[in-house]
Scaffold this active site. Sequence first.
Site, PDB file in Angstrom:
ATOM      1  N   SER A 135      95.148  98.429 -81.947  1.00 40.06           N
ATOM      2  CA  SER A 135      95.758  99.372 -81.018  1.00 40.06           C
ATOM      3  C   SER A 135      96.578 100.360 -81.827  1.00 40.06           C
ATOM      4  O   SER A 135      97.471  99.960 -82.577  1.00 40.06           O
ATOM      5  CB  SER A 135      96.633  98.597 -80.033  1.00 40.06           C
ATOM      6  OG  SER A 135      97.271  99.489 -79.148  1.00 40.06           O
ATOM      7  N   LYS A 161      91.534 101.408 -80.571  1.00 35.77           N
ATOM      8  CA  LYS A 161      92.088 101.783 -79.263  1.00 35.77           C
ATOM      9  C   LYS A 161      93.223 102.768 -79.495  1.00 35.77           C
ATOM     10  O   LYS A 161      94.130 102.490 -80.279  1.00 35.77           O
ATOM     11  CB  LYS A 161      92.610 100.529 -78.551  1.00 35.77           C
ATOM     12  CG  LYS A 161      93.467 100.808 -77.321  1.00 35.77           C
ATOM     13  CD  LYS A 161      93.694  99.540 -76.530  1.00 35.77           C
ATOM     14  CE  LYS A 161      95.167  99.301 -76.270  1.00 35.77           C
ATOM     15  NZ  LYS A 161      95.387  98.092 -75.454  1.00 35.77           N
ATOM     16  N   LYS A 163      96.400 104.849 -77.945  1.00 37.04           N
ATOM     17  CA  LYS A 163      97.342 105.033 -76.847  1.00 37.04           C
ATOM     18  C   LYS A 163      97.337 106.522 -76.497  1.00 37.04           C
ATOM     19  O   LYS A 163      97.381 107.375 -77.396  1.00 37.04           O
ATOM     20  CB  LYS A 163      98.752 104.596 -77.283  1.00 37.04           C
ATOM     21  CG  LYS A 163      98.879 103.093 -77.532  1.00 37.04           C
ATOM     22  CD  LYS A 163      98.793 102.284 -76.242  1.00 37.04           C
ATOM     23  CE  LYS A 163      99.165 100.822 -76.498  1.00 37.04           C
ATOM     24  NZ  LYS A 163      99.101 100.022 -75.248  1.00 37.04           N
ATOM     25  N   GLU A 214      91.922 102.445 -70.113  1.00 36.58           N
ATOM     26  CA  GLU A 214      92.751 101.338 -69.651  1.00 36.58           C
ATOM     27  C   GLU A 214      93.960 101.855 -68.878  1.00 36.58           C
ATOM     28  O   GLU A 214      94.708 102.706 -69.373  1.00 36.58           O
ATOM     29  CB  GLU A 214      93.189 100.552 -70.898  1.00 36.58           C
ATOM     30  CG  GLU A 214      93.917  99.265 -70.631  1.00 36.58           C
ATOM     31  CD  GLU A 214      94.274  98.575 -71.948  1.00 36.58           C
ATOM     32  OE1 GLU A 214      93.712  98.927 -73.018  1.00 36.58           O
ATOM     33  OE2 GLU A 214      95.138  97.689 -71.919  1.00 36.58           O
ATOM     34  N   ASP A 239      94.901  96.591 -66.855  1.00 35.78           N
ATOM     35  CA  ASP A 239      95.759  95.736 -67.675  1.00 35.78           C
ATOM     36  C   ASP A 239      96.973  95.361 -66.821  1.00 35.78           C
ATOM     37  O   ASP A 239      96.992  94.307 -66.173  1.00 35.78           O
ATOM     38  CB  ASP A 239      96.152  96.508 -68.954  1.00 35.78           C
ATOM     39  CG  ASP A 239      97.202  95.815 -69.799  1.00 35.78           C
ATOM     40  OD1 ASP A 239      97.692  94.740 -69.409  1.00 35.78           O
ATOM     41  OD2 ASP A 239      97.566  96.349 -70.867  1.00 35.78           O
ATOM     42  N   GLY A 291      97.155  92.556 -76.313  1.00 36.61           N
ATOM     43  CA  GLY A 291      98.199  92.142 -77.246  1.00 36.61           C
ATOM     44  C   GLY A 291      99.554  92.670 -76.811  1.00 36.61           C
ATOM     45  O   GLY A 291      99.641  93.658 -76.086  1.00 36.61           O
TER      46      GLY A 291
HETATM   47 MG   LIG Z   1      97.187  98.118 -72.105  1.00 37.55          MG
END
Ligand SMILES: [Mg+2]
Length: 374
Positions: A135, A161, A163, A214, A239, A291
């Site tokens: 991430s 991934k 953000k 997500e 999530d 995570g």
């Molecule tokens: Mg998330």
Amino acid sequence: MKLESITLHRVAMPLVRPFETSFARQTTRVLLLVHVRTSEAEGWAECVAMEGPLYSSEYVEGAEHVIRSYLAPALLKATDVTAETVGPLTAFVVGHRMAKAALEAAVLDAQLRASGVSFGGYLGAVTDWVDCGVSVGISPDLDTLLDEVSGYVDEGYRRIKLKIKPGWDLIPVYAVRELIGPDMLLQVDANTAYSAADIAHLGRLDPFNLVLIEQPFVEEDIATHVALARAIETPVCLDESIVSVGVALDAIERGATSVINIKPGRVGGYLESVRIHDLCVAHEVPVWCGGMLETGVGRAANVALAALPGFILPGDTSASSRYFAEDLVEEPFVLGTGEHAGQLAVPTGPGTGVTVREDLVRDWALVAPVTLRG
Ligand SMILES: [Mg+2]
């Protein structure tokens, strides 16, 4: 088992680099560790709540308070406590899933150490190695982002991934897709930063062949996720919204999510995580393990969970070095090499299979530990 004591440790661990999301910028991981003792064994777990109530309503001091005042007394006075009874014994407390999950995991660790079974063996792991993603937080600029992503690709991670948040989405996704090529798995996580007015804008992510987007909208808003899933091609993954197997079923049936991120802390523990996994397998919904900047204590259990058969996408189960120069366990998580590049080995020892470094727990303590007895 009869619990003899529950000890709470509040510690602060330095991060190797700041981690920025749409809701916070962290430079230190402040966390609560739970250490239980029974007549037969000891167990450790970590609570995934963050220092402040920014990702969820739970936070470190709040979790500590609810454990001290309500959850621990209920467990310490019970005559027979197992991981399977922690949920029923603490069900009188509304919510506080992260606090409950930490207690359940610590009890499970002790229970499995006493019987010589690993987390993977207990949960139903079907593989010895799990695929790992990483991430990547929001960067101060594109060059910094691309440097960081290049480093992770070189380390062997199997999925990136990013953000994202309004103002940091299309351009970084375009730049990273150009950098890593068309085939590497790439996904984005908005941590609830968008609103229904952004649906058309989020549709502009479709050309980048993302694995998923997500949680773009606030956790209570299932309806807008349904609208987004109908409007765009990129699969929508929930999530923060998924706090129980019941919510997962509702979200799947309504078409709000076609992939689910399972985080044991968020759903109240590993047992509920397995129930959500089983539900998703029955509905052919792929899952992956999220995570929460776990130390090796929580990471060990997450890697075991990620070895269940429905976890077909790489998780945020990164190596310890992604977050920490020094991990809290004697067996830090290191990515494999050769055919196991970009993978972590599922621990095989009893319980979580890792040994907590109590010297570091002492060195990084923020306050004196608190021990509760029956
Ligand atoms: Mg998330």
